[in-house]
Design a protein around this motif. Structure first.
Motif, PDB file in Angstrom:
ATOM      1  N   ALA A  39     -31.274  41.696  -2.143  1.00  0.00           N
ATOM      2  CA  ALA A  39     -32.046  40.840  -1.233  1.00  0.00           C
ATOM      3  C   ALA A  39     -32.301  41.558   0.081  1.00  0.00           C
ATOM      4  O   ALA A  39     -33.385  41.452   0.672  1.00  0.00           O
ATOM      5  CB  ALA A  39     -31.301  39.529  -0.992  1.00  0.00           C
ATOM      6  N   ARG A  67     -35.042  44.128  -0.468  1.00  0.00           N
ATOM      7  CA  ARG A  67     -36.365  43.478  -0.510  1.00  0.00           C
ATOM      8  C   ARG A  67     -36.836  43.118   0.894  1.00  0.00           C
ATOM      9  O   ARG A  67     -37.993  43.341   1.252  1.00  0.00           O
ATOM     10  CB  ARG A  67     -36.310  42.223  -1.386  1.00  0.00           C
ATOM     11  CG  ARG A  67     -36.224  42.502  -2.876  1.00  0.00           C
ATOM     12  CD  ARG A  67     -36.549  41.249  -3.690  1.00  0.00           C
ATOM     13  NE  ARG A  67     -35.622  40.148  -3.407  1.00  0.00           N
ATOM     14  CZ  ARG A  67     -34.456  39.974  -4.051  1.00  0.00           C
ATOM     15  NH1 ARG A  67     -34.087  40.836  -4.987  1.00  0.00           N
ATOM     16  NH2 ARG A  67     -33.673  38.958  -3.748  1.00  0.00           N
ATOM     17  N   GLY A 109     -27.885  36.760  -1.112  1.00  0.00           N
ATOM     18  CA  GLY A 109     -28.575  37.402  -2.231  1.00  0.00           C
ATOM     19  C   GLY A 109     -28.102  38.786  -2.573  1.00  0.00           C
ATOM     20  O   GLY A 109     -28.692  39.443  -3.441  1.00  0.00           O
ATOM     21  N   THR A 120     -28.240  37.496   4.878  1.00  0.00           N
ATOM     22  CA  THR A 120     -29.080  37.867   3.730  1.00  0.00           C
ATOM     23  C   THR A 120     -28.228  38.454   2.618  1.00  0.00           C
ATOM     24  O   THR A 120     -28.413  38.145   1.434  1.00  0.00           O
ATOM     25  CB  THR A 120     -30.149  38.890   4.163  1.00  0.00           C
ATOM     26  OG1 THR A 120     -30.953  38.330   5.198  1.00  0.00           O
ATOM     27  CG2 THR A 120     -31.042  39.278   2.989  1.00  0.00           C
TER      28      THR A 120
END
Length: 320
Positions: A196, A199, A192, A188
């Protein structure tokens, strides 16, 4: 030392008070010094510390006395009762050492007591008619106060060890179980960046709260994923702000703490401590902090909460 918010119990005598103490703390104390603070006739705070060895009292007393006085002042208590649980050889020197320190701080000591083998002895009552030399028998398990507490849904575990065991790691917890979650987190991040990951973490927290609010639980894989994500401070802080005073919030963080791999236990254990602190369950908060600091001795939020607990600072102070 731990402190707790007072339970709503009817206390009209020493026997009632002693029957209430386990429900104020969450467990039956042993080899302990307990202080109960009052504002007027209302119990406002209760705190507990382990009794020191007699040879250690000189070093132990100044620190503990200051913590107790901070505890009383932060709860606006104007009077107190000191209760030592254990034999006279360990309780009496402690009571003798702390009593003048409490008096000197302007706190009225309504009584100082020793509890040994289900008998209590008052250090302040000279009347053998109500305070016989061989003590006054009482049973903390079978009293109207205990019955009222149980009916109200309050619990008192047999001892502090039982409280520790209630958040101990489950037998299925292994470091290997978190490996897939670690790889997923790295992937992840690679795709990102940290935003990311944050999130994903906030989503996992919100889903966990919804799951436990519906009387369901996370799978082992979901626990491992959430535990890894909580290592990010932004995700942990989101979880802390999202957790409130619902009873199932305690159940959530207790379950995650028990099922998190040892290397990832600091964040969920600290969140459990924060939640317990907000619920007025200082003893549970204390053992959760022990679990957090065993996983990461330098975990800053755990140290902040520990300091607040020891000095009776209310949880709202974290919002200031």
């Amino acid at each position: 030392m731990t402190h707790d918010q007072p339970a709503r119990l009817s206390v009209t005598s020493i026997s009632d008070l002693l029957a209430a103490v386990p429900y104020l703390l969450g467990f039956h104390p042993a080899d302990s010094l307990v202080i109960v603070g009052l504002t007027g006739q209302r119990i406002t705070v209760a705190g507990r510390a382990d009794l020191p060895e007699p040879a250690a009292i000189t070093d132990w007393a100044p620190v503990t006395a200051q913590q107790y006085l901070d505890l009383l002042r932060n709860a606006d208590a104007t009077s107190a009762i000191l209760i030592g649980y254990g034999p006279a050889t360990t309780v009496t020197p402690v009571i003798d050492t702390l009593t003048p320190r409490v008096h000197a701080a302007g706190i009225t000591l309504l009584d100082t007591l020793r509890v040994t083998d289900r008998r209590y002895y008052s250090y302040q009552c000279p009347d053998p008619g109500c305070c016989p030399p061989d003590g006054v028998p009482f049973d903390p398990h079978y009293s109207p106060t205990a019955v009222h507490a149980i009916v109200a849904g309050q619990t008192a575990l047999p001892d502090r060890a039982a409280l520790v065991a209630s958040i101990a790691p489950t037998s299925a917890v292994t470091a290997e179980a978190s490996r897939p979650a670690q790889h997923r987190a790295l992937a992840t991040m690679a795709s990102g960046g940290r935003s990311a990951l944050i999130r994903a973490g906030k989503k996992a927290v919100d889903e966990a709260l919804a799951r436990y609010g519906a009387d369901a639980v996370l799978t082992d894989d979901e626990v491992a994923w959430l535990s890894v994500l909580l290592t990010d401070v932004a995700v942990r802080d989101h979880a802390g702000k999202a957790t409130g005073d619902q009873p199932w919030h305690l159940a959530l963080w207790t379950d995650i703490t028990r099922r998190a791999a040892p290397a990832y236990a600091a964040a969920p254990a600290t969140l459990l401590a924060l939640t317990a602190w907000r619920h007025g369950q200082g003893a549970l908060a204390s053992v959760a902090l022990d679990r957090a600091l065993a996983a990461d001795p330098d975990y800053r939020l755990a140290h902040l909460i520990d300091h607040a607990l020891r000095h009776g600072i209310p949880p709202a102070a974290l919002n200031d």
